[in-house]
Write a protein that holds these residues in place. Structure first.
Motif, PDB file in Angstrom:
ATOM      1  N   THR A   3       0.758  -1.445  -0.134  1.00 30.85           N
ATOM      2  CA  THR A   3       0.027  -0.067  -0.149  1.00 30.85           C
ATOM      3  C   THR A   3       0.855   1.065   0.014  1.00 30.85           C
ATOM      4  OG1 THR A   3      -1.805  -1.209   1.038  1.00 30.85           O
ATOM      5  CG2 THR A   3      -1.767   1.121   1.116  1.00 30.85           C
ATOM      6  N   ASP A   4       1.943   1.301   0.704  1.00 26.41           N
ATOM      7  CA  ASP A   4       2.701   2.555   1.082  1.00 26.41           C
ATOM      8  C   ASP A   4       3.432   2.860  -0.396  1.00 26.41           C
ATOM      9  OD1 ASP A   4       2.081   2.743   3.437  1.00 26.41           O
ATOM     10  OD2 ASP A   4       3.946   1.948   4.144  1.00 26.41           O
ATOM     11  N   PRO A  50      -2.425  -3.202  -4.164  1.00 29.08           N
ATOM     12  CA  PRO A  50      -2.517  -3.782  -2.579  1.00 29.08           C
ATOM     13  C   PRO A  50      -4.152  -4.105  -2.372  1.00 29.08           C
ATOM     14  CG  PRO A  50      -1.525  -1.353  -3.060  1.00 29.08           C
ATOM     15  CD  PRO A  50      -1.808  -2.016  -4.255  1.00 29.08           C
ATOM     16  N   GLU A  51      -4.294  -4.996  -1.050  1.00 30.57           N
ATOM     17  CA  GLU A  51      -5.394  -5.435  -0.928  1.00 30.57           C
ATOM     18  C   GLU A  51      -6.294  -4.527  -0.779  1.00 30.57           C
ATOM     19  OE1 GLU A  51      -7.112  -8.747   2.438  1.00 30.57           O
ATOM     20  OE2 GLU A  51      -5.293  -7.832   2.769  1.00 30.57           O
ATOM     21  N   TYR A  53      -6.892  -1.777  -1.851  1.00 38.97           N
ATOM     22  CA  TYR A  53      -7.496  -1.196  -3.607  1.00 38.97           C
ATOM     23  C   TYR A  53      -8.124  -2.224  -4.181  1.00 38.97           C
ATOM     24  CZ  TYR A  53      -5.265   2.798  -1.719  1.00 38.97           C
ATOM     25  OH  TYR A  53      -4.975   3.728  -0.635  1.00 38.97           O
ATOM     26  N   ALA A  54      -7.624  -3.578  -4.229  1.00 41.23           N
ATOM     27  CA  ALA A  54      -8.028  -4.775  -4.726  1.00 41.23           C
ATOM     28  C   ALA A  54      -9.324  -4.953  -4.345  1.00 41.23           C
ATOM     29  CB  ALA A  54      -7.262  -6.015  -4.496  1.00 41.23           C
ATOM     30  N   LEU A  55      -9.991  -4.740  -3.298  1.00 40.90           N
ATOM     31  CA  LEU A  55     -11.116  -5.088  -2.705  1.00 40.90           C
ATOM     32  C   LEU A  55     -12.166  -3.931  -3.149  1.00 40.90           C
ATOM     33  CD1 LEU A  55     -10.501  -5.802   0.979  1.00 40.90           C
ATOM     34  CD2 LEU A  55     -11.187  -7.490  -0.920  1.00 40.90           C
ATOM     35  N   ILE A  56     -11.629  -2.828  -3.498  1.00 37.91           N
ATOM     36  CA  ILE A  56     -12.448  -1.470  -4.117  1.00 37.91           C
ATOM     37  C   ILE A  56     -12.729  -2.055  -5.689  1.00 37.91           C
ATOM     38  CG2 ILE A  56     -12.390   0.683  -4.557  1.00 37.91           C
ATOM     39  CD1 ILE A  56     -11.006   1.212  -2.107  1.00 37.91           C
ATOM     40  N   LEU A  57     -11.751  -2.337  -6.105  1.00 37.05           N
ATOM     41  CA  LEU A  57     -11.746  -2.730  -7.581  1.00 37.05           C
ATOM     42  C   LEU A  57     -12.825  -4.021  -7.944  1.00 37.05           C
ATOM     43  CD1 LEU A  57     -10.353  -1.881 -10.345  1.00 37.05           C
ATOM     44  CD2 LEU A  57      -9.017  -3.714 -10.013  1.00 37.05           C
ATOM     45  N   LEU A  58     -12.603  -4.997  -6.931  1.00 41.27           N
ATOM     46  CA  LEU A  58     -13.379  -6.105  -7.033  1.00 41.27           C
ATOM     47  C   LEU A  58     -15.088  -5.996  -6.531  1.00 41.27           C
ATOM     48  CD1 LEU A  58     -10.875  -8.767  -5.941  1.00 41.27           C
ATOM     49  CD2 LEU A  58     -11.958  -8.402  -8.287  1.00 41.27           C
ATOM     50  N   ASN A  59     -15.231  -4.750  -5.866  1.00 38.94           N
ATOM     51  CA  ASN A  59     -16.678  -4.619  -5.343  1.00 38.94           C
ATOM     52  C   ASN A  59     -16.960  -3.067  -5.848  1.00 38.94           C
ATOM     53  OD1 ASN A  59     -17.119  -7.032  -3.630  1.00 38.94           O
ATOM     54  ND2 ASN A  59     -15.241  -6.319  -2.847  1.00 38.94           N
ATOM     55  N   PRO A  60     -17.040  -2.906  -7.026  1.00 35.11           N
ATOM     56  CA  PRO A  60     -17.068  -1.483  -7.740  1.00 35.11           C
ATOM     57  C   PRO A  60     -18.587  -1.062  -7.544  1.00 35.11           C
ATOM     58  CG  PRO A  60     -17.333  -3.183  -9.333  1.00 35.11           C
ATOM     59  CD  PRO A  60     -17.063  -3.898  -8.086  1.00 35.11           C
ATOM     60  N   LEU A  61     -18.563   0.390  -7.771  1.00 38.86           N
ATOM     61  CA  LEU A  61     -19.915   0.986  -7.787  1.00 38.86           C
ATOM     62  C   LEU A  61     -20.565   0.353  -9.185  1.00 38.86           C
ATOM     63  CD1 LEU A  61     -18.338   4.624  -7.743  1.00 38.86           C
ATOM     64  CD2 LEU A  61     -19.673   3.300  -5.857  1.00 38.86           C
TER      65      LEU A  61
END
Length: 129
Positions: A3-4, A50-51, A53-61
């Motif tokens: 993430t950093d 990073p995890e 952002y991966a979760l955001i990408l996989l659970n999109p709007l």
């Protein structure tokens, strides 16, 4: 990718004063991008981020239809408080260019093939005409 490291890239590319600003831009842009990607490319890209952002990408709007690049910029501006189309375009460029670097050339090309014409410029990877 850590993430950093990802946020450092976004922060430098976007000339953000704080990591929080870079994080906000990354969350919004990746949520909107995730709504436009399907199948293996979305999962493969998520595996390289990073995890968080991966979760955001996989659970999109949810998107009713693919947004043109211009509408993607306007949608980003609508989701970031105080943003204009110009600042949203800056945010998108910072996030998507860092994302393209994390993805690598071959995956980025496959992602661009899923998106409407013009996204190559948003990713900082203009394709020859």
């Amino acid at each position: 990718m850590l993430t950093d490291v990802f946020l450092k890239e976004v922060r430098e590319r976007g000339s953000y004063d704080t990591t929080r600003e870079a994080d906000r831009a990354a969350r919004v842009v990746l949520a909107l991008l995730g709504a436009h990607l399907v199948g293996g490319e979305r999962a493969e890209l998520a595996a390289r981020l990073p995890e968080t952002y991966a979760l955001i990408l996989l659970n999109p709007l949810q998107a009713a239809e693919p947004l043109s690049p211009e509408r993607f910029v306007r949608a980003t501006a609508a989701w970031i408080e105080g943003a204009t189309d110009e600042t949203a375009q800056w945010d998108i460029g910072a996030v998507l260019s860092a994302t393209a670097d994390a993805a690598g050339g071959e995956l980025t090309h496959r992602i661009l093939m899923q998106l409407p014409p013009g996204y190559d410029v948003l990713f900082g990877r203009p394709m020859p005409l």
